[in-house]
Write an enzyme that holds these catalytic residues in place. Structure first.
Site, PDB file in Angstrom:
ATOM      1  N   GLU A   1      -2.653 -12.290  -1.848  1.00 42.16           N
ATOM      2  CA  GLU A   1      -1.243 -12.514  -1.576  1.00 42.16           C
ATOM      3  C   GLU A   1      -1.017 -13.586  -0.499  1.00 42.16           C
ATOM      4  OE1 GLU A   1       1.107 -11.369  -3.217  1.00 42.16           O
ATOM      5  OE2 GLU A   1       2.927 -11.436  -2.002  1.00 42.16           O
ATOM      6  N   ASP A   2      -1.752 -13.500   0.574  1.00 48.22           N
ATOM      7  CA  ASP A   2      -1.451 -14.344   1.727  1.00 48.22           C
ATOM      8  C   ASP A   2      -2.408 -15.505   1.944  1.00 48.22           C
ATOM      9  OD1 ASP A   2       0.856 -12.980   2.545  1.00 48.22           O
ATOM     10  OD2 ASP A   2      -0.369 -11.392   3.401  1.00 48.22           O
TER      11      ASP A   2
END
Ligand code: MN
Length: 526
Positions: A94-95
């Protein structure tokens, strides 16, 4: 092997290597990790540190601190190497823009599945509507598909809450409310008292700042005198129990969490004198028998307060909590709550479902015992009857793995058990959506009739048809997890006897019966 760590440290000079944590610190928290475990965690540690090396948290700290703390929380919960690894890596997709293939190649399908689960849960947002909170909790469970995903998410949320003060103010309230309404109750539901308290108390000051101040003031006033009193009571009880032959005991004091105290104060018109368990004395004895014996001994020299004796051993709380509570008058005229339990019950009360997935054993004065079992027994109360008198009502309802557990309680750490537990938790219930996105949970094989009654009895009583994903279906259709169901109603429609054969839930059957009876009486009086 990468040489990465100095990249992080050069950018943020003020953070030393020690603050980032170490692989050793993580593996030391595990119960005799294997060589493979340590190797896996080492790879994940380095991988996550590299992946996040250009990122900072709102606090200005390297992002990897968050990954590390999540992994550490999981180690503290007694999770094994697979879950700790997934915890270290939970934000890399996700990051940090790492692609799934890379994770699959480096860490395999299971860890990729766990990371994807956590990422997916991160997309579900709570926007403050309290009436949706229950639906959201159910949606969380339904979407996670694996208890371990929820546990990782809870470990992640703990660290996010610990650092919430660095997050921009306009975001704080939403995150804290979500924690209070969704995550803390989920932890409670899963029997994880330790996480439930932590999440509640971390969110409380952000969601209800004034009330939080008020509660702190009350606790401060009570603090010292009560602790002194408890110490004295504790000494007396230990002596009395020893005299009667109960010697293998451990005692501790517990202070009620600030948020839990707040909820109680609300119920008691903020009259602190009506609350007897701000501090409680916890006594851990070797066996269930000792719990009852100790209760008798304590009551024989200190008068109990009427109506305050609670036997959560015979009648455990719905989340599996077990203990005997009593409130006694001390010789100083005060009252003190005493909680009696075994070490096993204590482990279950604090770690709940995590203790079933854990490979840890707890060392007590009586040797090593697995910190598990009771929670699951309590989830399905039939097991108790099975154990105690051999006569078993509803034995057919007891899943095979539960029966096995009754025969061999030490068996619960096998892979098979974990698989069965997952299946049981997720496969006996289905989660059905209303067109508005509310979630209704129903037993497996439920029909649109069950769904309609679960939404509202008026909708059930006047249902003329149902659509699943926009298509008309017959009323005896078996609904599946994730179906979106739209019920069509007509004022003149009433239930028929045929519905009784289709309905699966007790709730629907009860409403249909009462409606049929009403129709019958109306016909007769015509
Ligand atoms: Mn995270």
């Amino acid at each position: 092997m990468w040489i990465t760590s100095h990249v992080v440290f050069l950018k943020t000079k003020s953070y030393s290597i020690r603050m980032i944590g170490s692989i050793k610190e993580l593996t030391n928290m595990m119960d005799s990790p294997s060589k493979e475990d340590i190797e896996l965690i080492t790879r994940a540690f380095n991988f996550a540190q590299k992946a996040h090396s250009n990122q900072l948290r709102y606090s200005g700290e390297p992002y990897f601190i968050h990954s590390y703390e999540t992994g550490k929380n999981l180690a503290l919960l007694g999770m094994g190497a697979t879950v700790i690894t997934a915890g270290l890596l939970h934000d890399v997709i996700e990051d940090a823009d790492i692609d799934e293939e890379e994770i699959r190649k480096e860490f395999g399908d299971e860890i990729l599945f766990l990371i994807n689960g956590v990422t997916k849960l991160g997309k579900i947002r709570f926007h403050g509507l309290k009436r949706h909170a229950e639906s959201l909790r159910k949606l969380f469970i339904a979407s996670s598909q694996d208890i371990r995903v929820i546990i990782i998410k809870l470990a992640d949320r703990i660290h996010n809450m610990e650092t919430l003060k660095h997050v921009p103010e306009e975001k704080q309230l939403r995150i804290a409310t979500e924690t209070l309404e969704i995550f803390a109750p989920l932890a409670y539901r899963l029997g994880m008292g330790i996480l439930n308290r932590k999440l509640e108390d971390l969110s409380f000051p952000f969601v209800y700042p004034k009330e939080h101040e008020k509660v702190l003031a009350i606790v401060k006033e009570k603090n010292n005198e009560d602790i002194e009193l408890l110490k004295k009571v504790n000494q007396t009880i230990i002596k009395k129990l020893a005299k009667e032959g109960i010697t293998n005991i451990e005692t501790s004091y517990r202070k009620k969490g600030a948020y839990s105290l707040y909820k109680k104060l609300e119920r008691k018109d903020w009259d602190v004198n009506k609350i007897y368990d701000i501090f409680a004395l916890r006594i851990i004895v070797p066996t269930v028998n000792d719990c009852y014996k100790a209760l008798g001994i304590i009551h024989s020299f200190r008068r109990p307060m009427p109506g305050r004796i609670k036997d959560y051993i015979a009648f455990s709380k719905p989340n599996g909590y077990q203990s005997i509570h009593t409130t006694i008058f001390t010789r100083f005229g005060n009252v003190v709550e005493v909680q009696l339990r075994t070490a096993e019950m204590h482990g279950n009360a604090e770690y709940g479902i995590a203790s079933h997935l854990s490979y840890k054993t707890k060392k007590t004065k009586n040797g090593f015992i697995p910190t598990n079992n009771i929670w699951i027994k309590k989830l399905l109360p039939n097991i108790q009857k099975l154990n105690n008198n051999g006569k078993n009502q509803n034995l057919a309802d007891v899943p095979v793995w539960i029966k096995k557990l009754a025969e061999n309680p030490n068996d619960v750490q096998s892979q098979e058990f974990v698989e069965e537990l997952k299946k049981d938790f997720f496969e006996h219930r289905i989660f059905i959506f209303t067109p508005n996105g509310d979630v209704i949970d129903l037993p497996v094989d439920s029909s649109p009739i069950d769904f309609a009654y679960a939404v509202h009895s008026d909708i059930g009583n006047h249902m003329s048809g149902a659509k699943v994903h926009g298509k008309l279906v017959s009323l005896d259709t078996k609904l599946k997890n994730g179906d979106i169901v739209d019920i069509i109603t007509k004022k003149e429609i009433t239930p028929t006897a045929k519905w009784l054969n289709i309905a699966k839930t007790a709730d629907a059957k009860r409403h249909i019966k009462s409606s049929l009876k009403k129709q019958f009486e109306e016909d007769r009086n015509r």
